[in-house]
Design an enzyme around this catalytic site. Structure first.
Site, PDB file in Angstrom:
ATOM      1  N   PRO A   1       0.835  -1.210   0.000  1.00  0.00           N
ATOM      2  CA  PRO A   1       0.000   0.000   0.000  1.00  0.00           C
ATOM      3  C   PRO A   1       0.862   1.249   0.000  1.00  0.00           C
ATOM      4  O   PRO A   1       1.830   1.352   0.752  1.00  0.00           O
ATOM      5  CB  PRO A   1      -0.797  -0.124   1.296  1.00  0.00           C
ATOM      6  CG  PRO A   1       0.043  -1.002   2.173  1.00  0.00           C
ATOM      7  CD  PRO A   1       0.746  -1.958   1.259  1.00  0.00           C
TER       8      PRO A   1
ATOM      9  N   GLN B   1      -6.781  -1.353   1.712  1.00  0.00           N
ATOM     10  CA  GLN B   1      -6.227  -1.073   3.035  1.00  0.00           C
ATOM     11  C   GLN B   1      -7.127  -0.071   3.750  1.00  0.00           C
ATOM     12  O   GLN B   1      -7.445   0.986   3.203  1.00  0.00           O
ATOM     13  CB  GLN B   1      -4.809  -0.518   2.965  1.00  0.00           C
ATOM     14  CG  GLN B   1      -4.180  -0.445   4.355  1.00  0.00           C
ATOM     15  CD  GLN B   1      -2.850   0.269   4.388  1.00  0.00           C
ATOM     16  OE1 GLN B   1      -2.798   1.467   4.152  1.00  0.00           O
ATOM     17  NE2 GLN B   1      -1.784  -0.453   4.684  1.00  0.00           N
TER      18      GLN B   1
ATOM     19  N   GLY C   1      -2.294  -1.180  10.841  1.00  0.00           N
ATOM     20  CA  GLY C   1      -1.863  -1.040  12.232  1.00  0.00           C
ATOM     21  C   GLY C   1      -0.437  -0.564  12.343  1.00  0.00           C
ATOM     22  O   GLY C   1       0.212  -0.799  13.368  1.00  0.00           O
ATOM     23  N   ALA C   2       0.055   0.114  11.298  1.00  0.00           N
ATOM     24  CA  ALA C   2       1.474   0.482  11.211  1.00  0.00           C
ATOM     25  C   ALA C   2       1.637   1.991  11.015  1.00  0.00           C
ATOM     26  O   ALA C   2       0.677   2.761  11.023  1.00  0.00           O
ATOM     27  CB  ALA C   2       2.115  -0.278  10.045  1.00  0.00           C
TER      28      ALA C   2
ATOM     29  N   TYR D   1      -0.215   5.439  12.645  1.00  0.00           N
ATOM     30  CA  TYR D   1      -1.633   5.780  12.566  1.00  0.00           C
ATOM     31  C   TYR D   1      -2.392   5.207  13.765  1.00  0.00           C
ATOM     32  O   TYR D   1      -1.787   4.672  14.695  1.00  0.00           O
ATOM     33  CB  TYR D   1      -2.204   5.338  11.227  1.00  0.00           C
ATOM     34  CG  TYR D   1      -1.541   6.039  10.069  1.00  0.00           C
ATOM     35  CD1 TYR D   1      -1.597   7.435   9.949  1.00  0.00           C
ATOM     36  CD2 TYR D   1      -0.814   5.331   9.113  1.00  0.00           C
ATOM     37  CE1 TYR D   1      -0.959   8.095   8.902  1.00  0.00           C
ATOM     38  CE2 TYR D   1      -0.183   5.982   8.062  1.00  0.00           C
ATOM     39  CZ  TYR D   1      -0.249   7.367   7.964  1.00  0.00           C
ATOM     40  OH  TYR D   1       0.383   8.019   6.936  1.00  0.00           O
TER      41      TYR D   1
ATOM     42  N   ARG E   1      -1.539  -5.118   8.898  1.00  0.00           N
ATOM     43  CA  ARG E   1      -0.181  -4.606   8.683  1.00  0.00           C
ATOM     44  C   ARG E   1       0.338  -3.987   9.978  1.00  0.00           C
ATOM     45  O   ARG E   1      -0.370  -3.208  10.637  1.00  0.00           O
ATOM     46  CB  ARG E   1      -0.175  -3.568   7.560  1.00  0.00           C
ATOM     47  CG  ARG E   1       1.203  -2.963   7.240  1.00  0.00           C
ATOM     48  CD  ARG E   1       1.068  -2.032   6.042  1.00  0.00           C
ATOM     49  NE  ARG E   1       2.198  -1.162   5.832  1.00  0.00           N
ATOM     50  CZ  ARG E   1       3.153  -1.347   4.909  1.00  0.00           C
ATOM     51  NH1 ARG E   1       3.107  -2.410   4.127  1.00  0.00           N
ATOM     52  NH2 ARG E   1       4.126  -0.473   4.761  1.00  0.00           N
TER      53      ARG E   1
ATOM     54  N   GLY F   1       7.056  -1.648  -2.347  1.00  0.00           N
ATOM     55  CA  GLY F   1       6.422  -0.357  -2.463  1.00  0.00           C
ATOM     56  C   GLY F   1       7.019   0.457  -3.588  1.00  0.00           C
ATOM     57  O   GLY F   1       6.553   0.425  -4.718  1.00  0.00           O
ATOM     58  N   ARG F   2       8.110   1.167  -3.280  1.00  0.00           N
ATOM     59  CA  ARG F   2       8.678   2.096  -4.263  1.00  0.00           C
ATOM     60  C   ARG F   2       9.063   1.413  -5.569  1.00  0.00           C
ATOM     61  O   ARG F   2       8.982   2.019  -6.640  1.00  0.00           O
ATOM     62  CB  ARG F   2       9.890   2.797  -3.660  1.00  0.00           C
ATOM     63  CG  ARG F   2       9.514   3.888  -2.672  1.00  0.00           C
ATOM     64  CD  ARG F   2      10.679   4.291  -1.801  1.00  0.00           C
ATOM     65  NE  ARG F   2      11.042   3.222  -0.880  1.00  0.00           N
ATOM     66  CZ  ARG F   2      12.074   3.297  -0.048  1.00  0.00           C
ATOM     67  NH1 ARG F   2      12.842   4.368  -0.043  1.00  0.00           N
ATOM     68  NH2 ARG F   2      12.341   2.306   0.771  1.00  0.00           N
TER      69      ARG F   2
END
Length: 364
Positions: free
Chosen positions: A23, A98, A174-175, A178, A225, A312-313
């Site tokens: 995400p 997500q 959950g990361a 946040y 997550r 990701g990237r």
């Protein structure tokens, strides 16, 4: 030997490979939090991933963190996601939404609401995006016990809407500092009710949110997550083995489709791999480092017990990332300046790998 290109089961899905698109916020929704046609194209371009996990979508108005991020709260937002899920499925892909509640990483200029959090503790020197530019995150309002229960239900309600919109499942965020991470962390959760204090109190919000979401849509459709020790958003984890070990122990009987660990070091990841008997997604990228993860990172983690590896990237500029890995092709580098600027430039403009043309050889 486990291969990045093996078929693998995940919940009720059969994935064609172990590559996950992580995400990533791209702030390309409209001002009403609706998914757009460009978003549908963006995700469909990357449908060869074993699994796509979308950018964070807010489950209620106070949960929005950044402007121009999509929601799964209103009927219009739910309907807008159908074009995304349909495009991904038409291209043969699988996609989870997500669900992300920003908690204190938000601003009244973005949502019209004072941010909420476990406790009224402002993040230190943390800037958040607002419609008028970056601003320091303000002091949030502490949620009452009854309000915490309502935020738990907001995840379950958003999950129901996600399934209506055509998603294959949801990932609870959950990361990265946040709301759920704020309940887990020692410096952001100073509560003395049943959602704070002891280890069991600190993990209660996450456990209840996962349980409620599983009740809403089924365990096979729910992932979580986590980023233990990553320190994003001024969250400080004081006892990772105790807190996250207890959390994973509570999740085992609930049977979610996976746990997704990101942004932490090898020692922590290996310890939690031993503690979690279910499917594990590992994202080996470390926040603040400029180099995206590559195939070698993935193979190293598969050898150490990961079931899937999230990128990701590397996915920003390489919509055909699986094919590039399979053929050992070079990776394109994304333009940092277009990450969050809106529009299609730097979003839909990265092509699949172009093989050089064959040159004719002269006959003799």
């Amino acid at each position: 030997m486990t291969s990045l290109f093996d078929n693998v089961s995940l919940g009720g899905l059969r994935l064609p490979n172990r590559v996950v698109m992580a995400p990533m916020s791209r702030v390309r929704s409209d001002r009403e939090g609706l998914a757009t046609a460009s978003m549908a194209t963006y995700y469909a371009q990357r449908a060869t991933a074993g699994l796509i996990i979308t950018e964070g979508t807010y489950p209620n108005p106070v949960g929005q963190s950044n402007p121009l991020t999509p929601g799964l709260y209103t009927p219009a937002q739910t309907d807008s996601w159908r074009q995304v899920t349909s495009a991904v499925h038409t291209n043969g892909g699988r996609v989870f939404a997500q669900l992300m509640h920003g908690g204190r990483i938000s601003h009244p200029d973005t949502t019209g609401h004072q941010p909420v959090a476990p406790s009224a503790v402002a993040p230190r020197e943390v800037y958040v995006f607002t419609p008028t530019g970056p601003q320091l995150a303000p002091t949030p309002r502490a949620l009452s016990t009854a309000e915490v229960e309502g935020e738990v239900e907001s995840f379950a309600a958003a999950a129901r809407r996600a399934i209506v919109a055509g998603f294959d499942g949801v990932e609870l965020h959950g990361a990265n500092g946040y709301l759920m991470n704020q309940f887990l962390s020692g410096n952001t959760n100073l509560r003395t009710d049943r959602y704070g204090g002891s280890v069991s109190g600190h993990i209660r919000f996450a456990v209840e949110a996962v349980a409620a979401t599983i009740d809403a849509v089924g365990a096979d459709r729910v992932g979580l997550r986590l980023s233990p020790g990553a320190g994003v958003g001024d969250t400080v984890d004081t006892d990772i083995p105790a807190v996250y070990g207890a959390l994973l122990a509570e999740l085992v009987p609930l049977g979610p489709a996976y746990v997704h660990l990101a942004g932490t070091d090898d020692e922590i990841l290996l310890g939690l791999r031993r503690a979690w008997p279910g499917t594990l997604i590992v994202n080996p990228s470390i926040p603040g480092t400029p180099v995206p993860s590559n195939r070698a990172d993935a193979e190293r983690w598969l050898a150490q017990g990961a079931d899937l590896v999230a990128f990701g990237r590397a996915y920003l500029a390489n919509p055909d990332l699986v094919e590039r890995f399979r053929a050992d092709l070079p990776l394109a580098v994304a333009d940092l300046d277009t990450y969050y600027t809106g529009g299609d430039d730097g979003y839909l403009t990265y092509p699949a790998y172009a093989h050089p043309p064959l040159t004719a050889t002269a006959s003799v």
